[in-house]
Design a protein around this motif. Structure first.
Motif, PDB file in Angstrom:
ATOM      1  N   GLY A   2      74.646   3.703  18.230  1.00  0.00           N
ATOM      2  CA  GLY A   2      73.759   4.823  17.350  1.00  0.00           C
ATOM      3  C   GLY A   2      72.723   5.121  17.992  1.00  0.00           C
ATOM      4  O   GLY A   2      72.082   4.344  18.725  1.00  0.00           O
ATOM      5  N   CYS A   3      72.078   6.376  17.439  1.00  0.00           N
ATOM      6  CA  CYS A   3      70.800   7.032  17.938  1.00  0.00           C
ATOM      7  C   CYS A   3      70.041   7.374  16.701  1.00  0.00           C
ATOM      8  O   CYS A   3      70.504   7.527  15.762  1.00  0.00           O
ATOM      9  CB  CYS A   3      71.368   8.000  18.792  1.00  0.00           C
ATOM     10  SG  CYS A   3      72.037   9.540  18.164  1.00  0.00           S
ATOM     11  N   ASN A   4      68.769   7.486  17.006  1.00  0.00           N
ATOM     12  CA  ASN A   4      67.847   8.039  16.113  1.00  0.00           C
ATOM     13  C   ASN A   4      68.265   9.235  15.740  1.00  0.00           C
ATOM     14  O   ASN A   4      68.451  10.074  16.447  1.00  0.00           O
ATOM     15  CB  ASN A   4      66.191   7.752  16.302  1.00  0.00           C
ATOM     16  CG  ASN A   4      66.002   8.376  17.647  1.00  0.00           C
ATOM     17  OD1 ASN A   4      66.686   8.486  18.746  1.00  0.00           O
ATOM     18  ND2 ASN A   4      64.744   9.013  17.467  1.00  0.00           N
ATOM     19  N   VAL A   5      68.114   9.768  14.326  1.00  0.00           N
ATOM     20  CA  VAL A   5      68.381  11.296  13.820  1.00  0.00           C
ATOM     21  C   VAL A   5      67.145  11.592  13.268  1.00  0.00           C
ATOM     22  O   VAL A   5      67.085  10.974  12.083  1.00  0.00           O
ATOM     23  CB  VAL A   5      69.531  11.352  13.133  1.00  0.00           C
ATOM     24  CG1 VAL A   5      69.751  12.503  12.625  1.00  0.00           C
ATOM     25  CG2 VAL A   5      70.704  10.701  13.785  1.00  0.00           C
ATOM     26  N   GLU A  18      62.876  10.406   5.966  1.00  0.00           N
ATOM     27  CA  GLU A  18      64.376  10.662   5.868  1.00  0.00           C
ATOM     28  C   GLU A  18      65.225  10.484   7.261  1.00  0.00           C
ATOM     29  O   GLU A  18      66.345  10.600   7.062  1.00  0.00           O
ATOM     30  CB  GLU A  18      64.408  11.998   5.313  1.00  0.00           C
ATOM     31  CG  GLU A  18      63.694  12.066   3.869  1.00  0.00           C
ATOM     32  CD  GLU A  18      64.172  11.083   2.899  1.00  0.00           C
ATOM     33  OE1 GLU A  18      65.308  10.768   2.673  1.00  0.00           O
ATOM     34  OE2 GLU A  18      63.286  10.783   2.253  1.00  0.00           O
ATOM     35  N   GLY A  19      64.551  10.318   8.424  1.00  0.00           N
ATOM     36  CA  GLY A  19      65.445   9.963   9.466  1.00  0.00           C
ATOM     37  C   GLY A  19      66.059   8.712   9.655  1.00  0.00           C
ATOM     38  O   GLY A  19      65.901   7.969   8.643  1.00  0.00           O
ATOM     39  N   THR A  20      66.838   8.448  10.434  1.00  0.00           N
ATOM     40  CA  THR A  20      67.751   7.236  10.717  1.00  0.00           C
ATOM     41  C   THR A  20      67.301   6.572  11.957  1.00  0.00           C
ATOM     42  O   THR A  20      67.338   7.389  13.015  1.00  0.00           O
ATOM     43  CB  THR A  20      69.081   7.587  10.267  1.00  0.00           C
ATOM     44  OG1 THR A  20      69.359   8.223   9.322  1.00  0.00           O
ATOM     45  CG2 THR A  20      70.025   6.250  10.525  1.00  0.00           C
ATOM     46  N   CYS A  21      67.240   5.292  12.128  1.00  0.00           N
ATOM     47  CA  CYS A  21      67.121   4.596  13.278  1.00  0.00           C
ATOM     48  C   CYS A  21      68.241   4.426  13.961  1.00  0.00           C
ATOM     49  O   CYS A  21      69.148   4.368  13.138  1.00  0.00           O
ATOM     50  CB  CYS A  21      66.277   3.321  13.011  1.00  0.00           C
ATOM     51  SG  CYS A  21      64.731   3.416  12.060  1.00  0.00           S
ATOM     52  N   ALA A  22      68.254   4.126  15.287  1.00  0.00           N
ATOM     53  CA  ALA A  22      69.175   3.869  16.056  1.00  0.00           C
ATOM     54  C   ALA A  22      70.194   2.743  15.605  1.00  0.00           C
ATOM     55  O   ALA A  22      71.076   2.498  15.481  1.00  0.00           O
ATOM     56  CB  ALA A  22      68.846   3.903  17.594  1.00  0.00           C
ATOM     57  N   ALA A  41      71.597  -4.300  21.754  1.00  0.00           N
ATOM     58  CA  ALA A  41      70.731  -3.695  22.727  1.00  0.00           C
ATOM     59  C   ALA A  41      70.132  -2.435  22.135  1.00  0.00           C
ATOM     60  O   ALA A  41      70.770  -1.731  21.438  1.00  0.00           O
ATOM     61  CB  ALA A  41      71.596  -3.312  23.882  1.00  0.00           C
ATOM     62  N   VAL A  42      68.775  -2.204  22.581  1.00  0.00           N
ATOM     63  CA  VAL A  42      68.101  -1.083  22.201  1.00  0.00           C
ATOM     64  C   VAL A  42      67.381  -0.689  23.509  1.00  0.00           C
ATOM     65  O   VAL A  42      66.668  -1.330  24.234  1.00  0.00           O
ATOM     66  CB  VAL A  42      67.024  -1.629  21.264  1.00  0.00           C
ATOM     67  CG1 VAL A  42      66.191  -0.509  20.732  1.00  0.00           C
ATOM     68  CG2 VAL A  42      67.650  -2.337  19.985  1.00  0.00           C
TER      69      VAL A  42
END
Length: 131
Positions: free
Chosen positions: A37-40, A47-51, A71-72
């Motif tokens: 997943g990636c940040n958006v 209102e964003g989304t973390c990876a 892993a980040v």
């Protein structure tokens, strides 16, 4: 593909037009499958989304509810740990001894665990006895 490779690859697809701070995360489910997943970001910042949240959501949507490795990756001078909310999300689906590798695009790495990132975590044991 390694977990770190998956985080590196998905990081490139992050949507970060405001902060320019792209983050990629990957988790390995108990099946061995990798979910990335990636940040958006959103112009309304909260209102964003973390990876990490995106990777976990993909894992759950795919039918798994246990992760065994994380892993980040970010473009930062030092490895970037997950935010507090994502630490709790990781704790929901992983054990305290689940390995977490934090890395930068330049190759710096820091190995830790979910338990080290979130000592004293809130978990299901805190809910026993509630009515």
């Amino acid at each position: 593909m390694t977990l770190l490779d998956a985080a590196r690859e998905v990081r490139e697809r992050a949507y970060a037009p405001y902060s320019k701070f792209k983050v990629g995360a990957a988790v390995r489910g108990v099946s061995g499958r990798i979910y990335a997943g990636c940040n958006v970001e959103n112009v309304a910042y909260p209102e964003g989304t973390c990876a990490e949240a995106g990777a976990i959501a993909l894992m759950v949507a795919s039918g798994e509810t246990e992760l065994v490795e994380v892993a980040v990756m970010a473009d930062s001078p030092t490895p970037v740990p997950p935010c507090g909310g994502c630490r709790q999300k990781l704790a929901e689906f992983g054990r305290a001894d689940t390995p977490v590798l934090l890395a930068t695009v330049r190759g710096a790495e820091l190995a830790t665990t979910i338990g080290e990132l979130l000592p004293g975590r809130f978990d299901i044991s805190h809910l026993s006895g509630t009515e």
